[in-house]
Design a protein around this motif. Structure first.
Motif, PDB file in Angstrom:
ATOM      1  N   GLN A  57     -22.311 -21.084 -37.762  1.00 28.63           N
ATOM      2  CA  GLN A  57     -21.000 -20.512 -38.068  1.00 28.63           C
ATOM      3  C   GLN A  57     -20.487 -21.063 -39.403  1.00 28.63           C
ATOM      4  N   LYS A  58     -19.850 -20.197 -40.158  1.00 24.36           N
ATOM      5  CA  LYS A  58     -19.271 -20.617 -41.433  1.00 24.36           C
ATOM      6  C   LYS A  58     -17.772 -20.862 -41.312  1.00 24.36           C
ATOM      7  N   LYS A  59     -17.157 -20.235 -40.312  1.00 27.74           N
ATOM      8  CA  LYS A  59     -15.721 -20.391 -40.141  1.00 27.74           C
ATOM      9  C   LYS A  59     -15.396 -20.615 -38.675  1.00 27.74           C
ATOM     10  N   TYR A  60     -14.652 -21.678 -38.404  1.00 19.67           N
ATOM     11  CA  TYR A  60     -14.280 -21.979 -37.029  1.00 19.67           C
ATOM     12  C   TYR A  60     -12.932 -21.348 -36.683  1.00 19.67           C
ATOM     13  N   ILE A  61     -12.852 -20.836 -35.470  1.00 17.04           N
ATOM     14  CA  ILE A  61     -11.633 -20.219 -34.956  1.00 17.04           C
ATOM     15  C   ILE A  61     -11.156 -21.026 -33.762  1.00 17.04           C
ATOM     16  N   TYR A  62      -9.845 -21.260 -33.675  1.00 17.21           N
ATOM     17  CA  TYR A  62      -9.264 -22.007 -32.562  1.00 17.21           C
ATOM     18  C   TYR A  62      -8.075 -21.217 -32.014  1.00 17.21           C
ATOM     19  N   LEU A  63      -8.159 -20.806 -30.756  1.00 17.44           N
ATOM     20  CA  LEU A  63      -7.109 -20.016 -30.130  1.00 17.44           C
ATOM     21  C   LEU A  63      -6.680 -20.656 -28.819  1.00 17.44           C
ATOM     22  N   ILE A  64      -5.438 -20.386 -28.413  1.00 15.66           N
ATOM     23  CA  ILE A  64      -5.032 -20.718 -27.048  1.00 15.66           C
ATOM     24  C   ILE A  64      -4.442 -19.474 -26.400  1.00 15.66           C
ATOM     25  N   MET A  65      -4.618 -19.411 -25.104  1.00 15.49           N
ATOM     26  CA  MET A  65      -4.111 -18.299 -24.302  1.00 15.49           C
ATOM     27  C   MET A  65      -3.315 -18.868 -23.136  1.00 15.49           C
ATOM     28  N   ASN A  66      -2.267 -18.154 -22.747  1.00 18.74           N
ATOM     29  CA  ASN A  66      -1.622 -18.429 -21.472  1.00 18.74           C
ATOM     30  C   ASN A  66      -2.245 -17.447 -20.483  1.00 18.74           C
ATOM     31  N   LYS A  67      -3.264 -17.907 -19.795  1.00 19.71           N
ATOM     32  CA  LYS A  67      -4.040 -17.035 -18.906  1.00 19.71           C
ATOM     33  C   LYS A  67      -3.217 -16.612 -17.696  1.00 19.71           C
ATOM     34  N   PRO A  68      -3.189 -15.315 -17.411  1.00 21.47           N
ATOM     35  CA  PRO A  68      -2.555 -14.853 -16.180  1.00 21.47           C
ATOM     36  C   PRO A  68      -3.518 -15.021 -15.000  1.00 21.47           C
ATOM     37  N   THR A  69      -3.014 -14.972 -13.793  1.00 20.38           N
ATOM     38  CA  THR A  69      -3.896 -14.928 -12.637  1.00 20.38           C
ATOM     39  C   THR A  69      -4.560 -13.550 -12.601  1.00 20.38           C
ATOM     40  N   GLY A  70      -5.663 -13.456 -11.865  1.00 18.11           N
ATOM     41  CA  GLY A  70      -6.352 -12.176 -11.740  1.00 18.11           C
ATOM     42  C   GLY A  70      -7.457 -11.955 -12.745  1.00 18.11           C
ATOM     43  N   PHE A  71      -7.683 -12.942 -13.639  1.00 16.31           N
ATOM     44  CA  PHE A  71      -8.735 -12.852 -14.643  1.00 16.31           C
ATOM     45  C   PHE A  71      -9.727 -13.998 -14.434  1.00 16.31           C
ATOM     46  N   VAL A  72     -11.031 -13.690 -14.519  1.00 13.35           N
ATOM     47  CA  VAL A  72     -12.040 -14.735 -14.394  1.00 13.35           C
ATOM     48  C   VAL A  72     -12.364 -15.292 -15.775  1.00 13.35           C
ATOM     49  N   THR A  73     -12.686 -16.595 -15.820  1.00 20.39           N
ATOM     50  CA  THR A  73     -12.961 -17.237 -17.104  1.00 20.39           C
ATOM     51  C   THR A  73     -14.457 -17.182 -17.395  1.00 20.39           C
ATOM     52  N   THR A  74     -14.922 -16.014 -17.783  1.00 19.85           N
ATOM     53  CA  THR A  74     -16.316 -15.807 -18.172  1.00 19.85           C
ATOM     54  C   THR A  74     -16.342 -14.808 -19.322  1.00 19.85           C
ATOM     55  N   MET A  75     -17.484 -14.767 -20.011  1.00 20.31           N
ATOM     56  CA  MET A  75     -17.636 -13.805 -21.094  1.00 20.31           C
ATOM     57  C   MET A  75     -17.768 -12.389 -20.554  1.00 20.31           C
ATOM     58  N   SER A  76     -18.424 -12.262 -19.387  1.00 16.53           N
ATOM     59  CA  SER A  76     -18.568 -10.974 -18.703  1.00 16.53           C
ATOM     60  C   SER A  76     -18.690 -11.261 -17.216  1.00 16.53           C
ATOM     61  N   ASP A  77     -18.536 -10.249 -16.379  1.00 16.63           N
ATOM     62  CA  ASP A  77     -18.558 -10.473 -14.938  1.00 16.63           C
ATOM     63  C   ASP A  77     -19.427  -9.437 -14.254  1.00 16.63           C
ATOM     64  N   GLU A  78     -20.380  -9.903 -13.452  1.00 18.92           N
ATOM     65  CA  GLU A  78     -21.307  -8.990 -12.792  1.00 18.92           C
ATOM     66  C   GLU A  78     -20.617  -8.098 -11.767  1.00 18.92           C
TER      67      GLU A  78
END
Length: 235
Positions: A57-78
């Motif tokens: 990577q040439k550029k780093y990104i840093y984000l924060i989220m206020n996660k709601p309920t009802g969402f799984v913490t994965t890149m994708s979900d089977e």
């Protein structure tokens, strides 16, 4: 550069997860599957993960989220459940969540393509404080707080010492804050279950010096340079 560090710096995942990719035969260097964890990548090597070419990577990104309920913490979900990635706006580089919040837990979640920082924040040896606000069933008393703070056994594992502050007692429930530095699966919920006070609501409100504040659920923002500096100091 060691293969796990190369993968981490490419923004794919952390070093520990990179080791798993290597062990599972999902990494190729110059067309050959690599399963040696200490493999050294040379400057002109072609590195692929799951048949996709990766690079540093040439550029780093840093984000924060206020996660709601009802969402799984994965890149994708089977199971095709909504994931936290559905809430990420378009950014210049691909990012991924650091650590996890279960589907029924809300609050602060960090996203980055900085594999080194992700590894430092999640590795048990760094002891990064994570602060949560919760509502549990029943009236939590001081003796029960002391039991939790000293550590309780969960499936043969004893949790590390933590800090708990009772905020308010209701008729049949208790609001409290807890600070832990571990990240075992459903740890806080399981801790409170051991003393007969199941958690109704759970929200992560801080990681180290980074706080969720009054950020609305579902929103995402970039961390300031000062916040990134503090985060790296914590890790």
């Amino acid at each position: 550069m060691r293969i796990n560090k190369y993968i981490a710096k490419s923004g794919i995942t952390s070093r520990r997860k990179a080791d798993e990719l290597v062990e599972n035969g999902r990494v190729k260097v110059n067309g050959e599957i690599i399963k040696k964890l200490g493999y050294d990548v040379q400057e002109d090597d072609l590195v692929e993960v799951d048949e996709e070419k990766i690079s540093l990577q040439k550029k780093y990104i840093y984000l924060i989220m206020n996660k709601p309920t009802g969402f799984v913490t994965t890149m994708s979900d089977e199971y095709e459940r909504p994931t936290v990635m559905d809430l990420i706006p378009d950014v210049e580089e691909r990012v991924y969540p650091v650590g996890r919040l279960d589907m029924n837990t809300s609050g602060l979640l960090i996203f980055t393509n900085d594999g080194e920082l992700a590894n430092n924040l999640t590795h048990p040896s760094t002891h990064v404080n994570k602060k949560y606000k919760l509502l549990c069933n029943g009236i939590l008393n001081r003796n029960e707080v002391k039991i939790l703070e000293k550590g309780v056994n969960i499936d043969g594992y004893k949790t590390s010492p933590c800090d708990i502050k009772i905020i308010k007692h209701f008729k049949a429930s208790t609001m409290a804050e807890i600070i832990i530095h571990e990240g075992k699966k459903r740890q806080i919920r399981r801790m409170f279950e051991t003393i007969g006070h199941p958690v109704q609501k759970l929200e992560r409100i801080a990681i180290g010096d980074i706080k969720i504040g009054h950020m609305k659920q579902g929103l995402v923002r970039k961390l300031s340079d000062e916040e990134v500096r503090k985060l790296k100091e914590n890790a």
